[in-house]
Each structure stands twice: as C-alpha cells, then as structure tokens.
Design a protein around this motif. Sequence first.
Motif: not given
Length: 346
Positions: A150-172
């Motif tokens: 669900t969070v991944g789907a929210i990230r993809r939708r949000s990244a359409e307006e803000n590509p920064r949300l898909n950049g870089g690595g992920r902090l686990g």
Amino acid sequence: MTVESALRASRATPGPGAVRPGRAVTVPISALDVSRPLRSGGPNPDHVRTLAALDASLLPPILVHHPTMRVLDGAHRVQAELLRGGTHIRVEFFEGTEEECFVLAVRSNVGHGLPLPLADRKAAAARILRAYPQWSDRSIGEVSGLSPKTVGAIRRRSAEENPRLNGGGRLGRDGRTYPTSVAEGRLYASKLIGERPHASLREIASRAGISLGTAQDVRKRLENGQDPVPGARGGVRRAVGPDGEGTCNDSALDANGNRRTVPDVPHPSLPERLRPLKQDPALRSTDMGRALLRLLSSHEIPVAHWQALIDGVPAHRARAVADIADQCARIWQEFAREMAGRVSEG
C-alpha cells in the motif's frame, strides 16, 4: 525522549517511529494544545466514555511535544480525564521537529488504543513520504499501520508530482540504506568488485545492500564475462572498470577511430569448457594429459567455496597464502602464453 530513541527500532515496537518510555510528569490539562488531532473526524465519543470509566492510574501517560505542548498521542485520554472532572494528566515529553513529532504521533496512535481510520493512515503515510522519502516502504508501513504494498502504491502516485520520492536508496528498519531495486544493487556491487577485486563477498554484499547469494552471482557473472544484471537488454556485454563505468569488452576501433561494439556472446563457464577436454581420448589416454585435466579441474570450484577457503585462512598466514597464490597465477599465465604460442604456430 529524543528523536534518536524514536528512530531506533526495538523488538517490542519496531519501525522508525518506535517510542521508548521515559519519565512521566503531571501537568495541567489547560496547558496542553489539542487543536491539531490526527483523526480527521475528531475524537470518538464512545471511546472517550469507555476510557472515562477506567481507573486513570491504569492508563499510560500521554505523549506531548515539549516546546509547543501539543498532544501527539492521547487526545482521547485527555477528553476522558476532563469527563471525569480532572484538571491534570500525566505526560511524557518529546523534543523534536514538527515532522519528527508527526511520525511519533502516527506511530503511537497505530500501536495502541483506538486505531486510526484507513484514510487517515494513508494520508499520514503520504506526509511521511514527503518528509522522509529515503525511508523504505516497509518502515513507513510499520509507522502508519499499512502494508508495504500500500505504501508503495502511495509512493508511486505521489512521485508523479514529486519525482524526488523515488530517488536515492531506501533506509531500512536496521538503519542501513538499501538500493531501490535489485538491479541497482547488482550494478553497484559490480562497481565495488571492479574497484576491489579481492574484497570478500560479505563485504560486497554489505556495502551494496544485497544478499550474499546475489553478490556471489554478480561476481560469477563478471568472471564469465556476463552482465551483472540477469536479462539485461542492449546486446552489449558490460564490464565494470575501476571508475565504476561500464566498458565494452568486445570492442575495436572503426576506420574513423571510434570505438565499436559487437553483440554480446556469453562466455561458457569453466565446467562447460572443461567438459570436452575431459571427454577427449587424446588427453585421457596419457599420463601427462590426465595430470593436466586434474590440475585444470582443481579450479572448478564454485565462488562460494573460494570464499570459504579465504575465510579459513588465519590472519597471520594471509600474506604468505596471497604471495603463493600470486605465484601460481603467474605460472598459469606463462603456461597460457606458451599454449597460445603453439596455437599461433599451428
């Protein structure tokens, strides 16, 4: 309580928004700010009455942002205490920024009490994504009470307006940064192997944020002249030089002096190349031929076994073993040059 304690995951309350209990103090309810509730629908009257019927000493202290006295967790308990006619309540203070406060508020409201409605949890996840885009989907999901999908789907939708949300690595959750995809991790591992060819697989895997098995596969593919990413498109075999940039192994210069590439032709593995030699009667029928096959077959060892051999060498003998291995390599190189010379003569 500090933000460090909030961002460190514990077994009892995992996730970047984990809360660890501190020292509770009693403050006047009139000093609290309850004007910004997480719930879009406000407090639940039935839940307030249920809490009011309980012994107040059995309820945990509420969580309050010390600089602003904003209630982060416990709005229902505040209303219940007022319903009982109380004027004071036990609180636990938190020092941090606005966004850190929000993360704690969400994590606390998800972890106990009356859960946040789904719509509020999704809205909270979207806000956390904007504040901490480097957090993994799983980490944000544990804070907001949502699945990583669900969070991944929210990230993809949000990244359409803000590509920064898909950049870089992920902090686990373990505090380490991981690549956003396995392919990215494989490419970074191939760069590390090119820079440090003698580094252990465990070190490569740790630095690239991939599993030990994936690091082993990357090294094996590079040894066989293959792309570090399985199924990579483009038709050109890539290797990784010391600068981390991809290079074309099968290349030459055209008439204009420009580098040209030829389509990828995967090199067969060592076992595949040894198989016809082992089946050749001309080699199998002589003592020297059989000796040569045994020597060549001694290198027919999986990468993982090589790593086990390396790990099994005591530190005080590492230099001696390295020197002997280097000497053996030079002997084989000289042997290879002699054999290549025989081919050219023939």
